[in-house]
Design a protein around this motif. Structure first.
Motif, PDB file in Angstrom:
ATOM      1  N   ASN A 293     -21.958 -19.583  28.261  1.00  0.00           N
ATOM      2  CA  ASN A 293     -23.287 -19.891  27.728  1.00  0.00           C
ATOM      3  C   ASN A 293     -24.251 -20.379  28.798  1.00  0.00           C
ATOM      4  O   ASN A 293     -25.199 -21.129  28.517  1.00  0.00           O
ATOM      5  CB  ASN A 293     -23.200 -20.906  26.580  1.00  0.00           C
ATOM      6  CG  ASN A 293     -24.371 -20.784  25.605  1.00  0.00           C
ATOM      7  OD1 ASN A 293     -25.080 -19.766  25.583  1.00  0.00           O
ATOM      8  ND2 ASN A 293     -24.587 -21.816  24.815  1.00  0.00           N
ATOM      9  N   GLY A 294     -24.011 -19.968  30.053  1.00  0.00           N
ATOM     10  CA  GLY A 294     -24.947 -20.274  31.124  1.00  0.00           C
ATOM     11  C   GLY A 294     -25.004 -21.752  31.492  1.00  0.00           C
ATOM     12  O   GLY A 294     -24.046 -22.504  31.306  1.00  0.00           O
ATOM     13  N   PHE A 295     -26.155 -22.153  32.005  1.00  0.00           N
ATOM     14  CA  PHE A 295     -26.351 -23.531  32.447  1.00  0.00           C
ATOM     15  C   PHE A 295     -26.615 -24.448  31.253  1.00  0.00           C
ATOM     16  O   PHE A 295     -27.208 -24.032  30.252  1.00  0.00           O
ATOM     17  CB  PHE A 295     -27.524 -23.614  33.420  1.00  0.00           C
ATOM     18  CG  PHE A 295     -27.273 -22.952  34.741  1.00  0.00           C
ATOM     19  CD1 PHE A 295     -26.803 -23.686  35.817  1.00  0.00           C
ATOM     20  CD2 PHE A 295     -27.511 -21.599  34.910  1.00  0.00           C
ATOM     21  CE1 PHE A 295     -26.567 -23.071  37.041  1.00  0.00           C
ATOM     22  CE2 PHE A 295     -27.287 -20.978  36.126  1.00  0.00           C
ATOM     23  CZ  PHE A 295     -26.801 -21.707  37.195  1.00  0.00           C
ATOM     24  N   ASN A 296     -26.201 -25.693  31.376  1.00  0.00           N
ATOM     25  CA  ASN A 296     -26.433 -26.703  30.346  1.00  0.00           C
ATOM     26  C   ASN A 296     -27.866 -27.218  30.469  1.00  0.00           C
ATOM     27  O   ASN A 296     -28.205 -27.909  31.436  1.00  0.00           O
ATOM     28  CB  ASN A 296     -25.435 -27.851  30.515  1.00  0.00           C
ATOM     29  CG  ASN A 296     -25.516 -28.871  29.396  1.00  0.00           C
ATOM     30  OD1 ASN A 296     -26.554 -29.059  28.783  1.00  0.00           O
ATOM     31  ND2 ASN A 296     -24.405 -29.547  29.143  1.00  0.00           N
TER      32      ASN A 296
ATOM     33  N   LEU B 283     -21.685 -26.073  35.810  1.00  0.00           N
ATOM     34  CA  LEU B 283     -21.452 -24.678  35.432  1.00  0.00           C
ATOM     35  C   LEU B 283     -20.133 -24.189  36.023  1.00  0.00           C
ATOM     36  O   LEU B 283     -19.313 -23.564  35.336  1.00  0.00           O
ATOM     37  CB  LEU B 283     -22.596 -23.797  35.910  1.00  0.00           C
ATOM     38  CG  LEU B 283     -22.375 -22.282  35.785  1.00  0.00           C
ATOM     39  CD1 LEU B 283     -22.301 -21.867  34.321  1.00  0.00           C
ATOM     40  CD2 LEU B 283     -23.472 -21.508  36.508  1.00  0.00           C
ATOM     41  N   GLY B 284     -19.919 -24.471  37.307  1.00  0.00           N
ATOM     42  CA  GLY B 284     -18.678 -24.063  37.950  1.00  0.00           C
ATOM     43  C   GLY B 284     -17.457 -24.696  37.311  1.00  0.00           C
ATOM     44  O   GLY B 284     -16.404 -24.057  37.182  1.00  0.00           O
ATOM     45  N   GLU B 285     -17.583 -25.946  36.873  1.00  0.00           N
ATOM     46  CA  GLU B 285     -16.457 -26.630  36.240  1.00  0.00           C
ATOM     47  C   GLU B 285     -16.104 -25.983  34.911  1.00  0.00           C
ATOM     48  O   GLU B 285     -14.917 -25.873  34.549  1.00  0.00           O
ATOM     49  CB  GLU B 285     -16.803 -28.111  36.071  1.00  0.00           C
ATOM     50  CG  GLU B 285     -16.770 -28.857  37.401  1.00  0.00           C
ATOM     51  CD  GLU B 285     -17.614 -30.113  37.454  1.00  0.00           C
ATOM     52  OE1 GLU B 285     -17.640 -30.755  38.509  1.00  0.00           O
ATOM     53  OE2 GLU B 285     -18.254 -30.443  36.431  1.00  0.00           O
TER      54      GLU B 285
ATOM     55  N   SER C 136     -12.248 -19.667  42.153  1.00  0.00           N
ATOM     56  CA  SER C 136     -13.340 -19.576  43.125  1.00  0.00           C
ATOM     57  C   SER C 136     -12.821 -19.076  44.465  1.00  0.00           C
ATOM     58  O   SER C 136     -11.659 -19.298  44.823  1.00  0.00           O
ATOM     59  CB  SER C 136     -14.025 -20.934  43.302  1.00  0.00           C
ATOM     60  OG  SER C 136     -13.096 -21.899  43.788  1.00  0.00           O
ATOM     61  N   ARG C 137     -13.707 -18.406  45.197  1.00  0.00           N
ATOM     62  CA  ARG C 137     -13.395 -17.944  46.545  1.00  0.00           C
ATOM     63  C   ARG C 137     -14.428 -18.525  47.509  1.00  0.00           C
ATOM     64  O   ARG C 137     -15.626 -18.507  47.226  1.00  0.00           O
ATOM     65  CB  ARG C 137     -13.417 -16.415  46.642  1.00  0.00           C
ATOM     66  CG  ARG C 137     -12.426 -15.725  45.731  1.00  0.00           C
ATOM     67  CD  ARG C 137     -12.424 -14.216  45.997  1.00  0.00           C
ATOM     68  NE  ARG C 137     -11.723 -13.902  47.249  1.00  0.00           N
ATOM     69  CZ  ARG C 137     -11.845 -12.755  47.892  1.00  0.00           C
ATOM     70  NH1 ARG C 137     -12.674 -11.824  47.447  1.00  0.00           N
ATOM     71  NH2 ARG C 137     -11.157 -12.529  48.998  1.00  0.00           N
ATOM     72  N   GLN C 138     -13.964 -19.002  48.634  1.00  0.00           N
ATOM     73  CA  GLN C 138     -14.828 -19.634  49.620  1.00  0.00           C
ATOM     74  C   GLN C 138     -15.416 -18.588  50.576  1.00  0.00           C
ATOM     75  O   GLN C 138     -14.687 -17.841  51.215  1.00  0.00           O
ATOM     76  CB  GLN C 138     -14.013 -20.658  50.420  1.00  0.00           C
ATOM     77  CG  GLN C 138     -14.787 -21.434  51.468  1.00  0.00           C
ATOM     78  CD  GLN C 138     -15.801 -22.371  50.865  1.00  0.00           C
ATOM     79  OE1 GLN C 138     -16.957 -21.990  50.692  1.00  0.00           O
ATOM     80  NE2 GLN C 138     -15.373 -23.588  50.545  1.00  0.00           N
ATOM     81  N   ILE C 139     -16.751 -18.518  50.668  1.00  0.00           N
ATOM     82  CA  ILE C 139     -17.415 -17.636  51.634  1.00  0.00           C
ATOM     83  C   ILE C 139     -18.453 -18.429  52.432  1.00  0.00           C
ATOM     84  O   ILE C 139     -19.478 -17.907  52.865  1.00  0.00           O
ATOM     85  CB  ILE C 139     -18.059 -16.406  50.957  1.00  0.00           C
ATOM     86  CG1 ILE C 139     -19.058 -16.830  49.872  1.00  0.00           C
ATOM     87  CG2 ILE C 139     -17.005 -15.473  50.395  1.00  0.00           C
ATOM     88  CD1 ILE C 139     -19.899 -15.671  49.342  1.00  0.00           C
ATOM     89  N   ARG C 140     -18.163 -19.681  52.638  1.00  0.00           N
ATOM     90  CA  ARG C 140     -19.071 -20.631  53.288  1.00  0.00           C
ATOM     91  C   ARG C 140     -19.512 -20.172  54.681  1.00  0.00           C
ATOM     92  O   ARG C 140     -20.650 -20.392  55.087  1.00  0.00           O
ATOM     93  CB  ARG C 140     -18.356 -21.984  53.377  1.00  0.00           C
ATOM     94  CG  ARG C 140     -19.162 -23.118  53.971  1.00  0.00           C
ATOM     95  CD  ARG C 140     -18.302 -24.381  53.947  1.00  0.00           C
ATOM     96  NE  ARG C 140     -18.987 -25.533  54.517  1.00  0.00           N
ATOM     97  CZ  ARG C 140     -19.823 -26.313  53.865  1.00  0.00           C
ATOM     98  NH1 ARG C 140     -20.096 -26.051  52.607  1.00  0.00           N
ATOM     99  NH2 ARG C 140     -20.369 -27.353  54.459  1.00  0.00           N
TER     100      ARG C 140
END
Length: 269
Positions: free
Chosen positions: A194-197, A209-211, A220-224
């Motif tokens: 449901n997207g962002f709160n 959102l990520g949580e 998740s994948r790190q592309i920092r």
């Protein structure tokens, strides 16, 4: 289209123009740009109308009336407006390196979201960057940046490439969280949570959102060190202790109760 790039903005035309020029010279050009505008005045619309005639990809302006900091709400509207199945998020103050979109697409996988970072610039350097510097990619050259006011010593996020970038992505202690300035995911996954709160203002609203994506089973994948963008300096008049306290309470509830779908999100627009 292979992707929709969603960037937030609010009355910051000089920075937004620099960011759009950065996306205009991407090595991958099969994407649209969606400006998630949280109530800017006419100057932003005029800028977008002008640039729409000068860049090769579609430039979409999603706007809402100014009612304080409502970034989560305008981002949800941008998600709905996106025509692609894959969404890349950034901010209107982050100039992307010319492989930014290509890197996100190359690392995209079902069941994952991607987490990138940014390299902060001081105000003097931010102001010095011109359109030509962006088009020629000089603004990502360490020597050029130092000549124009950069004093930073930790330059790995600008200089790492190839195997070194992959290795740094692997060993970095930084958690691969959802970072609104540099993150991406499949649209269907964002819609599913449901997207962002929209009860959240500035302060951890992206991380929440990520949580919820984690709670849904998305990894998740790190592309920092692979998806590079430089952050232009600016004031943050929208920061408040009250908003942080409210957001931290929501995030704690999300984590404790394994919340997947916010009750105030896309469906409530």
């Amino acid at each position: 289209m292979k992707a929709s790039v969603i960037m937030s903005t609010y009355n910051a035309e000089e920075w937004l123009e620099k960011v759009i020029w950065g996306f205009s010279v991407q090595t991958e050009q099969d994407f649209e740009i969606i400006i998630a505008d949280d109530g800017s005045g006419p100057a932003t619309r005029e800028l977008i109308d002008r640039l729409r005639k000068q860049i090769p990809m579609a430039l979409v302006h999603v706007w809402q009336e100014d009612n304080g900091f409502q970034k989560t709400q305008i981002l949800n509207k941008a998600i709905v407006a996106a025509k692609s199945d894959y969404l890349i998020f950034t901010d209107g103050d982050c100039i992307p390196r010319n492989d930014f979109v290509a890197v996100h697409l190359a690392h995209a996988r079902e069941g994952y979201f991607l987490s990138g970072g940014y390299f902060k610039l001081p105000m003097a350097t931010s102001l010095a960057i011109s359109k030509d510097d962006i088009l020629a990619q000089r603004c990502f050259d360490v020597a050029w940046l130092k000549q124009h006011g950069l004093a930073a010593k930790k330059l790995g996020k600008l200089t790492a490439k190839g195997f070194k970038a992959k290795w740094l992505n692997f060993i970095t202690p930084t958690k691969a969280s959802w970072n609104g300035h540099n993150a991406s995911a499949f649209k269907k996954e964002l819609v599913a949570v449901n997207g962002f709160n929209t009860k959240m203002q500035y302060g951890g609203e992206d991380r929440e959102l990520g949580e919820r994506l984690f709670n849904k089973g998305i990894k998740s994948r790190q592309i920092r060190y692979s998806a590079i963008c430089i952050h232009l300096d600016h004031a943050r008049g929208y920061v408040s202790d009250e908003a942080w306290e409210n957001n931290n309470t929501i995030r704690e509830y999300t984590r404790k109760n394994k919340v997947v779908r916010t009750l105030t999100g896309i469906e409530e627009l």
